[in-house]
Design a protein around this motif. Sequence first.
Motif, PDB file in Angstrom:
ATOM      1  N   GLY A   9      -4.951   3.812 -18.238  1.00 32.26           N
ATOM      2  CA  GLY A   9      -6.433   3.131 -18.486  1.00 32.26           C
ATOM      3  C   GLY A   9      -6.789   2.545 -19.605  1.00 32.26           C
ATOM      4  O   GLY A   9      -6.836   3.208 -20.610  1.00 32.26           O
ATOM      5  N   CYS A  10      -7.792   0.589 -19.243  1.00 30.45           N
ATOM      6  CA  CYS A  10      -8.278   0.215 -20.842  1.00 30.45           C
ATOM      7  C   CYS A  10      -8.827  -1.264 -19.720  1.00 30.45           C
ATOM      8  O   CYS A  10      -8.998  -1.354 -18.916  1.00 30.45           O
ATOM      9  CB  CYS A  10      -7.180  -0.551 -21.552  1.00 30.45           C
ATOM     10  N   SER A  11      -9.546  -1.543 -20.726  1.00 27.80           N
ATOM     11  CA  SER A  11     -10.391  -2.079 -20.474  1.00 27.80           C
ATOM     12  C   SER A  11      -9.888  -3.219 -20.863  1.00 27.80           C
ATOM     13  O   SER A  11      -8.721  -3.744 -20.891  1.00 27.80           O
ATOM     14  CB  SER A  11     -11.634  -2.588 -21.192  1.00 27.80           C
ATOM     15  N   CYS A  12     -10.490  -4.226 -19.267  1.00 27.96           N
ATOM     16  CA  CYS A  12     -10.208  -6.073 -19.160  1.00 27.96           C
ATOM     17  C   CYS A  12     -11.007  -6.439 -18.660  1.00 27.96           C
ATOM     18  O   CYS A  12     -12.408  -6.662 -19.039  1.00 27.96           O
ATOM     19  CB  CYS A  12      -8.567  -5.352 -17.985  1.00 27.96           C
ATOM     20  N   SER A  13     -10.877  -7.994 -18.736  1.00 27.94           N
ATOM     21  CA  SER A  13     -12.049  -8.852 -18.365  1.00 27.94           C
ATOM     22  C   SER A  13     -11.939  -8.911 -17.082  1.00 27.94           C
ATOM     23  O   SER A  13     -11.358  -8.217 -16.241  1.00 27.94           O
ATOM     24  CB  SER A  13     -11.381 -10.364 -17.599  1.00 27.94           C
ATOM     25  N   LEU A  14     -13.623  -9.315 -16.424  1.00 25.48           N
ATOM     26  CA  LEU A  14     -14.176  -8.509 -15.181  1.00 25.48           C
ATOM     27  C   LEU A  14     -14.638  -9.488 -14.930  1.00 25.48           C
ATOM     28  O   LEU A  14     -14.601 -10.254 -14.628  1.00 25.48           O
ATOM     29  CB  LEU A  14     -15.133  -7.658 -15.760  1.00 25.48           C
ATOM     30  N   THR A  15     -14.211  -9.524 -12.838  1.00 26.70           N
ATOM     31  CA  THR A  15     -14.715 -10.361 -11.481  1.00 26.70           C
ATOM     32  C   THR A  15     -15.708  -9.660 -10.994  1.00 26.70           C
ATOM     33  O   THR A  15     -15.756  -8.321 -10.741  1.00 26.70           O
ATOM     34  CB  THR A  15     -13.556 -11.209 -11.552  1.00 26.70           C
ATOM     35  N   ASP A  16     -17.019 -10.283 -11.054  1.00 26.80           N
ATOM     36  CA  ASP A  16     -17.932  -9.674  -9.938  1.00 26.80           C
ATOM     37  C   ASP A  16     -17.626 -10.126  -8.243  1.00 26.80           C
ATOM     38  O   ASP A  16     -18.763 -10.033  -7.630  1.00 26.80           O
ATOM     39  CB  ASP A  16     -18.898  -9.963 -10.945  1.00 26.80           C
ATOM     40  N   ASP A  17     -16.679 -11.323  -8.222  1.00 25.48           N
ATOM     41  CA  ASP A  17     -16.986 -11.992  -7.025  1.00 25.48           C
ATOM     42  C   ASP A  17     -16.201 -10.147  -6.518  1.00 25.48           C
ATOM     43  O   ASP A  17     -15.031 -10.163  -5.679  1.00 25.48           O
ATOM     44  CB  ASP A  17     -15.859 -12.412  -6.464  1.00 25.48           C
ATOM     45  N   THR A  86      14.034  -2.453   0.057  1.00 28.47           N
ATOM     46  CA  THR A  86      14.410  -3.300  -0.053  1.00 28.47           C
ATOM     47  C   THR A  86      13.930  -4.726  -0.849  1.00 28.47           C
ATOM     48  O   THR A  86      12.340  -4.793  -1.705  1.00 28.47           O
ATOM     49  CB  THR A  86      14.534  -4.513   1.196  1.00 28.47           C
ATOM     50  N   GLY A  87      14.806  -6.307  -1.506  1.00 27.12           N
ATOM     51  CA  GLY A  87      14.328  -6.642  -2.967  1.00 27.12           C
ATOM     52  C   GLY A  87      14.655  -6.138  -4.169  1.00 27.12           C
ATOM     53  O   GLY A  87      14.448  -4.682  -4.406  1.00 27.12           O
ATOM     54  N   SER A  88      14.576  -6.333  -5.365  1.00 28.99           N
ATOM     55  CA  SER A  88      14.500  -6.327  -6.812  1.00 28.99           C
ATOM     56  C   SER A  88      13.217  -6.984  -7.213  1.00 28.99           C
ATOM     57  O   SER A  88      12.834  -7.487  -7.472  1.00 28.99           O
ATOM     58  CB  SER A  88      15.411  -7.542  -7.629  1.00 28.99           C
ATOM     59  N   LEU A  89      12.973  -5.591  -7.322  1.00 30.32           N
ATOM     60  CA  LEU A  89      11.160  -5.763  -7.498  1.00 30.32           C
ATOM     61  C   LEU A  89      10.422  -4.977  -8.709  1.00 30.32           C
ATOM     62  O   LEU A  89      11.485  -4.726  -9.508  1.00 30.32           O
ATOM     63  CB  LEU A  89       9.969  -4.458  -6.676  1.00 30.32           C
ATOM     64  N   SER A  90       9.881  -6.322  -8.721  1.00 27.24           N
ATOM     65  CA  SER A  90       9.680  -6.043 -10.357  1.00 27.24           C
ATOM     66  C   SER A  90       7.817  -4.499 -10.561  1.00 27.24           C
ATOM     67  O   SER A  90       7.943  -3.772  -9.402  1.00 27.24           O
ATOM     68  CB  SER A  90       8.324  -7.154 -11.187  1.00 27.24           C
ATOM     69  N   ASP A  91       7.630  -4.133 -11.714  1.00 25.94           N
ATOM     70  CA  ASP A  91       6.932  -3.208 -12.301  1.00 25.94           C
ATOM     71  C   ASP A  91       5.532  -3.673 -11.296  1.00 25.94           C
ATOM     72  O   ASP A  91       5.258  -2.387 -10.995  1.00 25.94           O
ATOM     73  CB  ASP A  91       6.703  -2.859 -14.043  1.00 25.94           C
ATOM     74  N   TYR A  92       5.209  -4.872 -11.418  1.00 26.77           N
ATOM     75  CA  TYR A  92       4.082  -4.601 -10.436  1.00 26.77           C
ATOM     76  C   TYR A  92       4.044  -4.927  -9.539  1.00 26.77           C
ATOM     77  O   TYR A  92       3.473  -4.426  -8.738  1.00 26.77           O
ATOM     78  CB  TYR A  92       3.664  -6.692 -11.016  1.00 26.77           C
ATOM     79  N   GLN A  93       5.445  -5.076  -8.684  1.00 24.17           N
ATOM     80  CA  GLN A  93       5.098  -4.937  -7.177  1.00 24.17           C
ATOM     81  C   GLN A  93       5.519  -3.180  -7.096  1.00 24.17           C
ATOM     82  O   GLN A  93       4.680  -3.310  -6.141  1.00 24.17           O
ATOM     83  CB  GLN A  93       6.138  -5.839  -6.709  1.00 24.17           C
ATOM     84  N   ILE A  94       6.125  -2.864  -7.687  1.00 22.80           N
ATOM     85  CA  ILE A  94       6.325  -1.386  -7.550  1.00 22.80           C
ATOM     86  C   ILE A  94       4.220  -0.382  -8.194  1.00 22.80           C
ATOM     87  O   ILE A  94       3.930   0.441  -7.389  1.00 22.80           O
ATOM     88  CB  ILE A  94       6.929  -0.559  -8.171  1.00 22.80           C
ATOM     89  N   THR A  95       4.282  -0.939  -9.449  1.00 21.63           N
ATOM     90  CA  THR A  95       2.826  -0.193  -9.517  1.00 21.63           C
ATOM     91  C   THR A  95       1.430  -0.616  -8.276  1.00 21.63           C
ATOM     92  O   THR A  95       1.064   0.243  -7.447  1.00 21.63           O
ATOM     93  CB  THR A  95       2.024  -1.292 -10.451  1.00 21.63           C
ATOM     94  N   GLN A  96       1.458  -2.362  -7.303  1.00 21.89           N
ATOM     95  CA  GLN A  96       0.565  -2.116  -6.802  1.00 21.89           C
ATOM     96  C   GLN A  96       0.875  -1.323  -4.774  1.00 21.89           C
ATOM     97  O   GLN A  96       0.130  -0.488  -4.467  1.00 21.89           O
ATOM     98  CB  GLN A  96       0.840  -3.293  -5.744  1.00 21.89           C
ATOM     99  N   GLN A 291       2.934 -11.744 -14.304  1.00 21.98           N
ATOM    100  CA  GLN A 291       2.941 -12.577 -15.382  1.00 21.98           C
ATOM    101  C   GLN A 291       1.334 -11.554 -15.977  1.00 21.98           C
ATOM    102  O   GLN A 291       1.080 -11.135 -17.262  1.00 21.98           O
ATOM    103  CB  GLN A 291       2.911 -13.759 -15.602  1.00 21.98           C
ATOM    104  N   THR A 292       0.647 -12.379 -15.093  1.00 18.52           N
ATOM    105  CA  THR A 292      -0.489 -12.025 -15.699  1.00 18.52           C
ATOM    106  C   THR A 292      -1.200 -10.635 -15.630  1.00 18.52           C
ATOM    107  O   THR A 292      -2.001 -10.383 -16.833  1.00 18.52           O
ATOM    108  CB  THR A 292      -1.838 -12.510 -14.985  1.00 18.52           C
ATOM    109  N   TYR A 293      -0.657  -9.487 -14.950  1.00 19.92           N
ATOM    110  CA  TYR A 293      -0.664  -8.043 -14.600  1.00 19.92           C
ATOM    111  C   TYR A 293      -0.098  -7.477 -16.182  1.00 19.92           C
ATOM    112  O   TYR A 293      -1.068  -6.379 -16.291  1.00 19.92           O
ATOM    113  CB  TYR A 293      -0.080  -7.655 -13.648  1.00 19.92           C
ATOM    114  N   LEU A 294       1.093  -8.073 -16.604  1.00 15.86           N
ATOM    115  CA  LEU A 294       1.351  -7.697 -18.102  1.00 15.86           C
ATOM    116  C   LEU A 294       0.112  -7.613 -19.621  1.00 15.86           C
ATOM    117  O   LEU A 294       0.043  -6.286 -19.976  1.00 15.86           O
ATOM    118  CB  LEU A 294       2.735  -7.728 -17.872  1.00 15.86           C
ATOM    119  N   SER A 295      -0.230  -8.844 -19.579  1.00 15.54           N
ATOM    120  CA  SER A 295      -1.832  -8.655 -19.856  1.00 15.54           C
ATOM    121  C   SER A 295      -2.981  -7.937 -19.288  1.00 15.54           C
ATOM    122  O   SER A 295      -3.563  -7.789 -20.569  1.00 15.54           O
ATOM    123  CB  SER A 295      -1.620 -10.030 -20.661  1.00 15.54           C
ATOM    124  N   VAL A 296      -2.444  -7.105 -18.487  1.00 14.52           N
ATOM    125  CA  VAL A 296      -4.026  -6.509 -18.256  1.00 14.52           C
ATOM    126  C   VAL A 296      -3.315  -4.861 -18.468  1.00 14.52           C
ATOM    127  O   VAL A 296      -4.158  -4.090 -19.078  1.00 14.52           O
ATOM    128  CB  VAL A 296      -4.443  -6.515 -17.331  1.00 14.52           C
TER     129      VAL A 296
END
Length: 409
Positions: A9-17, A86-96, A291-296
């Motif tokens: 849990g941490c702050s991140c840039s925000l979108t409102d759409d 199935t698949g060689s998954l990244s931490d982003y995919q597993i987290t999703q 990639q962008t997930y890692l910075s969030v």
Amino acid sequence: MTCAVAFFGCSCSLTDDSESSEPKRSSIIEKSVTTPSAQDVENDKDYADVKTDYAYDTLTDDYVKELYMRIAKSVDTVYAPNITTTGSLSDYQITQAVEAYKNDHPETFWLKGSSLFVPYGDTTSVKLDYTVQNDKLIAAKKKFNIAVASVLKNLPSGNDFEREEYINNYIIDNCRYDDAAAENNDVQGNENDAYGALVDGKAVCEGYARAFQLLCNKANIDCVLLSGTANSDNHAWNGVKIGGDWYQIDVTWNDTDGENNYAENDYFNLTDDLMFKDHKLSYKYSELNSQTYLSVGTWCNFYVPKCTAEKYNYFNYKYPTVSDPDNADDVSQAIANAAKNGDEYFSIVVDKNTDFDYMYDRIMNDGYLYNWVSEANEINGYSPRLAESCYVYRKDELGVLTVELEYVD
């Protein structure tokens, strides 16, 4: 190689759409992946008339969908399972996949948002993480199911709003906010899940929101978890579908803990415009990539409904709206009814097409409120009797005046 995925849990840039259209229930597209049937998971649901796969429907990666479905087939084991997918998954995919399942299924209070995984060529072994296992999990599930059944036993048979109000009130009456866990970012137990709110009686915002979502689902009300920030702190609340339209509700902020009770339910069924005055949404997973997930590294969203309806806003639905004080006879009767119920507060909604300051001045200084209270006493035959002078709280953003009712012995 062994890797770890954790939900931070941490702050991140925000979108409102917000998404303007509601996703439809979809089946998995089978290409190079093989998945358990979506119907297999549907058959496991004990509330069939409510949609509980909003997060799943936002997923576009077939490998993530497959892992989601494999979690669904394995998560009821009493020990944290190893899943080969199935698949060689990244931490982003597993987290999703893990977070999507948790967001769709708040009843799985034992499933943590972290996991270990090991890629093996074209497959990945994922070790889920539980907060409790084996006999302790069996006992915890029993306590949890008893608590949920106890809440639902008194669920009113009224419309969506009445069931939603009962759920909101039950949580704020029976759960206290765990300030220590929130301030120290130190969740030791179940404060961030539905078990904490419904069994332990203490939770942080995520626990409030997951308990509310679960009980709404059980009451055949569509509900999703929303994540973002409020007052610059990480925060969780809900989107809820009432009478066919979506609203935002923050049960945590509806709970005043016995202080400033005049503000209770100020965050009950708001539009996006109202909620976003002091709440901000985090990114949606669909807006990120590996990639962008890692910075969030933050709480992120899946389905974000567009909330523009006003009919079932708490104040609009429960209290009279005044556009002309000279033609507001229903206010006196409504105050009389509130007094008969022993209510502590009564609210007046100022028509949004009028000037709030002007209406406030007329109601307060031209004697209208005094007259309405006097007429309410006459309607009730002075039993109970209300004091004709009272405190009034302005809620300019909501267009509401909340009156503190004082009873005369």
